[in-house]
Write a protein that holds these residues in place. Structure first.
Motif, PDB file in Angstrom:
ATOM      1  N   THR A 114       0.891  -1.059  -0.261  1.00 55.32           N
ATOM      2  CA  THR A 114      -0.103  -0.285  -0.303  1.00 55.32           C
ATOM      3  C   THR A 114       1.216   1.748  -0.092  1.00 55.32           C
ATOM      4  OG1 THR A 114      -1.165  -1.283   1.525  1.00 55.32           O
ATOM      5  CG2 THR A 114      -1.783   0.987   1.165  1.00 55.32           C
ATOM      6  N   GLN A 115       2.128   1.458   0.893  1.00 51.56           N
ATOM      7  CA  GLN A 115       2.608   2.272   1.045  1.00 51.56           C
ATOM      8  C   GLN A 115       3.709   2.621  -0.409  1.00 51.56           C
ATOM      9  OE1 GLN A 115       3.683   4.102   4.425  1.00 51.56           O
ATOM     10  NE2 GLN A 115       4.387   5.020   3.219  1.00 51.56           N
ATOM     11  N   PHE A 116       4.380   1.150  -0.862  1.00 53.47           N
ATOM     12  CA  PHE A 116       5.348   1.492  -1.972  1.00 53.47           C
ATOM     13  C   PHE A 116       4.467   2.206  -3.348  1.00 53.47           C
ATOM     14  CE2 PHE A 116       7.868   0.066  -5.276  1.00 53.47           C
ATOM     15  CZ  PHE A 116       9.049   1.211  -5.020  1.00 53.47           C
ATOM     16  N   LEU A 117       2.897   1.500  -3.518  1.00 55.72           N
ATOM     17  CA  LEU A 117       2.495   1.950  -4.906  1.00 55.72           C
ATOM     18  C   LEU A 117       1.508   2.981  -4.812  1.00 55.72           C
ATOM     19  CD1 LEU A 117       1.244  -1.878  -5.442  1.00 55.72           C
ATOM     20  CD2 LEU A 117       2.894  -0.752  -6.143  1.00 55.72           C
ATOM     21  N   GLN A 118       1.546   4.038  -3.676  1.00 61.26           N
ATOM     22  CA  GLN A 118       0.638   5.161  -3.333  1.00 61.26           C
ATOM     23  C   GLN A 118       1.334   5.873  -4.503  1.00 61.26           C
ATOM     24  OE1 GLN A 118       1.042   7.398   0.049  1.00 61.26           O
ATOM     25  NE2 GLN A 118       3.043   6.973   0.413  1.00 61.26           N
ATOM     26  N   LEU A 119       1.047   6.998  -4.759  1.00 63.35           N
ATOM     27  CA  LEU A 119       1.395   7.985  -5.788  1.00 63.35           C
ATOM     28  C   LEU A 119       1.837   9.106  -4.794  1.00 63.35           C
ATOM     29  CD1 LEU A 119       0.675   9.255  -8.691  1.00 63.35           C
ATOM     30  CD2 LEU A 119      -1.054  10.727  -7.940  1.00 63.35           C
ATOM     31  N   GLY A 120       3.209   9.972  -5.695  1.00 61.81           N
ATOM     32  CA  GLY A 120       3.878  10.193  -4.713  1.00 61.81           C
ATOM     33  C   GLY A 120       4.708   9.538  -3.898  1.00 61.81           C
ATOM     34  N   PHE A 121       4.947   8.487  -3.817  1.00 59.10           N
ATOM     35  CA  PHE A 121       5.760   7.764  -2.229  1.00 59.10           C
ATOM     36  C   PHE A 121       7.068   8.437  -2.854  1.00 59.10           C
ATOM     37  CE2 PHE A 121       8.650   3.726  -0.975  1.00 59.10           C
ATOM     38  CZ  PHE A 121       8.749   4.254   0.295  1.00 59.10           C
ATOM     39  N   ASP A 122       7.687   8.803  -4.173  1.00 56.29           N
ATOM     40  CA  ASP A 122       9.389   8.784  -3.790  1.00 56.29           C
ATOM     41  C   ASP A 122       8.900  10.672  -4.084  1.00 56.29           C
ATOM     42  OD1 ASP A 122       6.955   9.550  -6.848  1.00 56.29           O
ATOM     43  OD2 ASP A 122       8.551  10.443  -7.729  1.00 56.29           O
ATOM     44  N   GLN A 123       8.069  11.015  -3.770  1.00 54.89           N
ATOM     45  CA  GLN A 123       8.188  12.415  -2.863  1.00 54.89           C
ATOM     46  C   GLN A 123       8.404  12.064  -1.905  1.00 54.89           C
ATOM     47  OE1 GLN A 123       9.132  15.277  -4.952  1.00 54.89           O
ATOM     48  NE2 GLN A 123       9.675  15.779  -3.325  1.00 54.89           N
ATOM     49  N   ILE A 124       8.147  11.482  -1.128  1.00 51.21           N
ATOM     50  CA  ILE A 124       8.372  11.364   0.604  1.00 51.21           C
ATOM     51  C   ILE A 124       9.440  10.431   0.934  1.00 51.21           C
ATOM     52  CG2 ILE A 124       6.918   9.897   2.143  1.00 51.21           C
ATOM     53  CD1 ILE A 124       4.187   9.815   1.010  1.00 51.21           C
ATOM     54  N   VAL A 125       9.936  10.194   0.491  1.00 55.00           N
ATOM     55  CA  VAL A 125      11.445   9.189   0.579  1.00 55.00           C
ATOM     56  C   VAL A 125      12.236  10.890   0.247  1.00 55.00           C
ATOM     57  CG1 VAL A 125      12.946   7.388  -0.236  1.00 55.00           C
ATOM     58  CG2 VAL A 125      11.240   6.818  -0.327  1.00 55.00           C
ATOM     59  N   ALA A 126      11.975  10.770  -1.158  1.00 57.60           N
ATOM     60  CA  ALA A 126      12.760  12.482  -1.263  1.00 57.60           C
ATOM     61  C   ALA A 126      12.992  13.463  -0.153  1.00 57.60           C
ATOM     62  CB  ALA A 126      12.607  13.486  -2.168  1.00 57.60           C
ATOM     63  N   ASN A 127      11.483  14.421   0.058  1.00 59.82           N
ATOM     64  CA  ASN A 127      11.517  14.937   1.475  1.00 59.82           C
ATOM     65  C   ASN A 127      12.302  13.786   2.838  1.00 59.82           C
ATOM     66  OD1 ASN A 127      10.040  16.285  -0.031  1.00 59.82           O
ATOM     67  ND2 ASN A 127       8.711  15.272   0.760  1.00 59.82           N
ATOM     68  N   THR A 128      11.804  13.202   2.955  1.00 61.04           N
ATOM     69  CA  THR A 128      12.883  12.340   3.854  1.00 61.04           C
ATOM     70  C   THR A 128      14.284  12.370   4.549  1.00 61.04           C
ATOM     71  OG1 THR A 128      10.593  10.786   4.259  1.00 61.04           O
ATOM     72  CG2 THR A 128      12.542  10.088   5.577  1.00 61.04           C
ATOM     73  N   LEU A 129      14.488  11.997   2.803  1.00 60.93           N
ATOM     74  CA  LEU A 129      16.280  12.736   3.181  1.00 60.93           C
ATOM     75  C   LEU A 129      16.670  13.595   3.473  1.00 60.93           C
ATOM     76  CD1 LEU A 129      16.928   9.382  -0.076  1.00 60.93           C
ATOM     77  CD2 LEU A 129      16.951   9.291   1.930  1.00 60.93           C
ATOM     78  N   ALA A 130      15.742  14.274   2.823  1.00 56.80           N
ATOM     79  CA  ALA A 130      16.379  16.172   2.528  1.00 56.80           C
ATOM     80  C   ALA A 130      16.054  16.860   4.676  1.00 56.80           C
ATOM     81  CB  ALA A 130      14.956  16.818   1.726  1.00 56.80           C
ATOM     82  N   SER A 131      15.519  16.800   5.402  1.00 54.36           N
ATOM     83  CA  SER A 131      14.448  16.294   6.411  1.00 54.36           C
ATOM     84  C   SER A 131      15.803  16.068   7.277  1.00 54.36           C
ATOM     85  CB  SER A 131      13.383  16.278   6.644  1.00 54.36           C
ATOM     86  OG  SER A 131      13.131  14.732   6.880  1.00 54.36           O
ATOM     87  N   SER A 132      16.110  14.430   6.668  1.00 49.92           N
ATOM     88  CA  SER A 132      17.386  13.490   7.427  1.00 49.92           C
ATOM     89  C   SER A 132      18.441  14.252   7.513  1.00 49.92           C
ATOM     90  CB  SER A 132      16.865  12.424   7.619  1.00 49.92           C
ATOM     91  OG  SER A 132      17.325  11.740   6.835  1.00 49.92           O
ATOM     92  N   GLY A 133      19.113  14.424   6.708  1.00 50.76           N
ATOM     93  CA  GLY A 133      20.560  14.945   5.651  1.00 50.76           C
ATOM     94  C   GLY A 133      20.981  13.607   5.953  1.00 50.76           C
ATOM     95  N   LEU A 134      20.344  12.664   4.989  1.00 53.38           N
ATOM     96  CA  LEU A 134      20.644  11.266   5.031  1.00 53.38           C
ATOM     97  C   LEU A 134      21.455  10.611   3.913  1.00 53.38           C
ATOM     98  CD1 LEU A 134      21.422   8.048   6.287  1.00 53.38           C
ATOM     99  CD2 LEU A 134      19.346   7.645   5.487  1.00 53.38           C
ATOM    100  N   PRO A 135      22.633  10.409   3.564  1.00 57.01           N
ATOM    101  CA  PRO A 135      22.199  10.597   1.519  1.00 57.01           C
ATOM    102  C   PRO A 135      21.899   8.885   1.059  1.00 57.01           C
ATOM    103  CG  PRO A 135      24.468  10.369   3.255  1.00 57.01           C
ATOM    104  CD  PRO A 135      23.441  10.014   4.092  1.00 57.01           C
ATOM    105  N   ALA A 136      21.985   9.462  -0.212  1.00 52.99           N
ATOM    106  CA  ALA A 136      19.739   8.387  -0.462  1.00 52.99           C
ATOM    107  C   ALA A 136      20.737   7.550  -0.665  1.00 52.99           C
ATOM    108  CB  ALA A 136      20.068   9.180  -2.036  1.00 52.99           C
ATOM    109  N   ASP A 137      22.208   6.999  -0.910  1.00 50.70           N
ATOM    110  CA  ASP A 137      22.998   5.859  -0.824  1.00 50.70           C
ATOM    111  C   ASP A 137      22.688   4.617   0.445  1.00 50.70           C
ATOM    112  OD1 ASP A 137      24.803   7.221  -0.092  1.00 50.70           O
ATOM    113  OD2 ASP A 137      26.125   6.545  -1.943  1.00 50.70           O
ATOM    114  N   ARG A 138      22.519   5.875   1.042  1.00 49.07           N
ATOM    115  CA  ARG A 138      22.794   4.757   2.255  1.00 49.07           C
ATOM    116  C   ARG A 138      21.434   3.857   2.880  1.00 49.07           C
ATOM    117  NH1 ARG A 138      25.178   8.329   7.006  1.00 49.07           N
ATOM    118  NH2 ARG A 138      24.757   6.120   8.452  1.00 49.07           N
ATOM    119  N   LEU A 139      19.971   4.923   2.365  1.00 49.71           N
ATOM    120  CA  LEU A 139      19.156   3.569   2.630  1.00 49.71           C
ATOM    121  C   LEU A 139      18.349   2.843   1.636  1.00 49.71           C
ATOM    122  CD1 LEU A 139      15.996   4.130   4.081  1.00 49.71           C
ATOM    123  CD2 LEU A 139      15.194   5.937   2.330  1.00 49.71           C
ATOM    124  N   VAL A 140      17.994   1.548   2.178  1.00 47.55           N
ATOM    125  CA  VAL A 140      17.426   0.546   1.219  1.00 47.55           C
ATOM    126  C   VAL A 140      16.215   0.580   1.150  1.00 47.55           C
ATOM    127  CG1 VAL A 140      17.841  -1.693   0.555  1.00 47.55           C
ATOM    128  CG2 VAL A 140      19.791  -0.252   1.295  1.00 47.55           C
TER     129      VAL A 140
END
Length: 274
Positions: A120-146
């Motif tokens: 449900t989470q992965f297939l929702q519209l805009g999930f990629d933007q949620i991931v991008a926002n979370t990375l930005a707010s946390s400061g975690l480099p993208a390649d350290r998230l799986v």
């Protein structure tokens, strides 16, 4: 009605007062989950992942935990089921992703954090933007998230899952296929069903002589099939190069335009008289 719908054996169910009690308990537990999320009763644990050859830490998988004030520890599978039933799965998934990224950014080195996402989470519209926002707010480099998704997620809606996978991967985030070989996977099906033959699809054969990865995939299928004593047939053999590859890999049988065109009448050669 709900019990009958979810019964895998398609049994006829008659009303029993115990079913009402079970539903009431389930609803109450769902309300408890809402309260737990609001009051911070949920927590994340992290299980280490290491490089087998050296023992070095490569990452940690984030695991959801809930210590219910009355029932004690609630199994992660039940937490997710309750969240899905009560419309909380998106909110819960975002919370887990956010907490995991904020925790991982404090770790030393390039250690990664893996977060499992529901279908449900992965297939929702805009999930990629949620991931991008979370990375930005946390400061975690993208390649350290799986981001981990199961085969069931892909099977639910392959087209949407593929599109979202490309969007998430384009952010620099890594993707992992979770539960591979589990009870509902294709690999498990090979072990459970009495198949006598595996037929490799034509779409793979079209690339087998030009893409080394496809050639290795064919080899892997042959190894798995032969280990399970299942014959392997390659479909769609249309060139001598394709035939040479599958022959070298030890394929049992072949089929395709190179070996013979479809015909309405098949002439089977007679055996020589004894």
């Amino acid at each position: 009605m709900y019990r009958a719908k979810t019964d895998p054996h398609e049994t006829v169910w008659y009303y029993e007062s115990s079913l009402d009690r079970n539903i009431c308990v389930r609803r109450a537990l769902g309300e408890d989950l809402k309260k737990a999320m609001a009051e911070g009763q949920l927590s994340l644990f992290f299980q280490v992942q290491t490089v087998v050859a050296t023992g070095a830490v490569s990452g940690y998988e984030a695991l959801l935990r809930w210590e219910h004030p009355v029932r004690g520890a609630i199994a992660p599978e039940e937490i997710l089921e309750l969240a899905d039933e009560h419309g909380l799965i998106i909110q819960l998934g975002e919370w887990v992703l956010d907490r995991a990224c904020h925790a991982a950014v404090k770790w030393d080195g390039n250690v990664r954090v893996a977060v499992n996402m529901s279908a449900t989470q992965f297939l929702q519209l805009g999930f990629d933007q949620i991931v991008a926002n979370t990375l930005a707010s946390s400061g975690l480099p993208a390649d350290r998230l799986v981001i981990e998704i199961s085969e069931a997620t892909v099977q639910r809606d392959r087209r949407r899952a593929l599109a979202m996978a490309h969007k998430v991967h384009a952010l620099g985030v890594r993707l992992a296929l979770d539960e591979f070989g589990g009870p509902h996977s294709v690999l498990s099906m090979l072990c459970d069903f009495p198949f006598d033959k595996i037929k490799i699809d034509r779409s793979i054969m079209q690339k087998v002589d030009t893409d080394p990865a496809m050639a290795e995939l064919v080899r892997s299928v042959l190894v798995a099939g032969h280990a399970l004593r299942i014959s392997v047939l390659a479909q769609g053999i249309e060139t001598a190069a394709q035939l040479a590859v599958v022959s070298a890999k030890g394929c049992d049988e072949g089929q395709g335009y190179l070996l013979g065109l479809p015909d309405q009448v098949v002439a089977v050669p007679l055996r020589s008289p004894a």
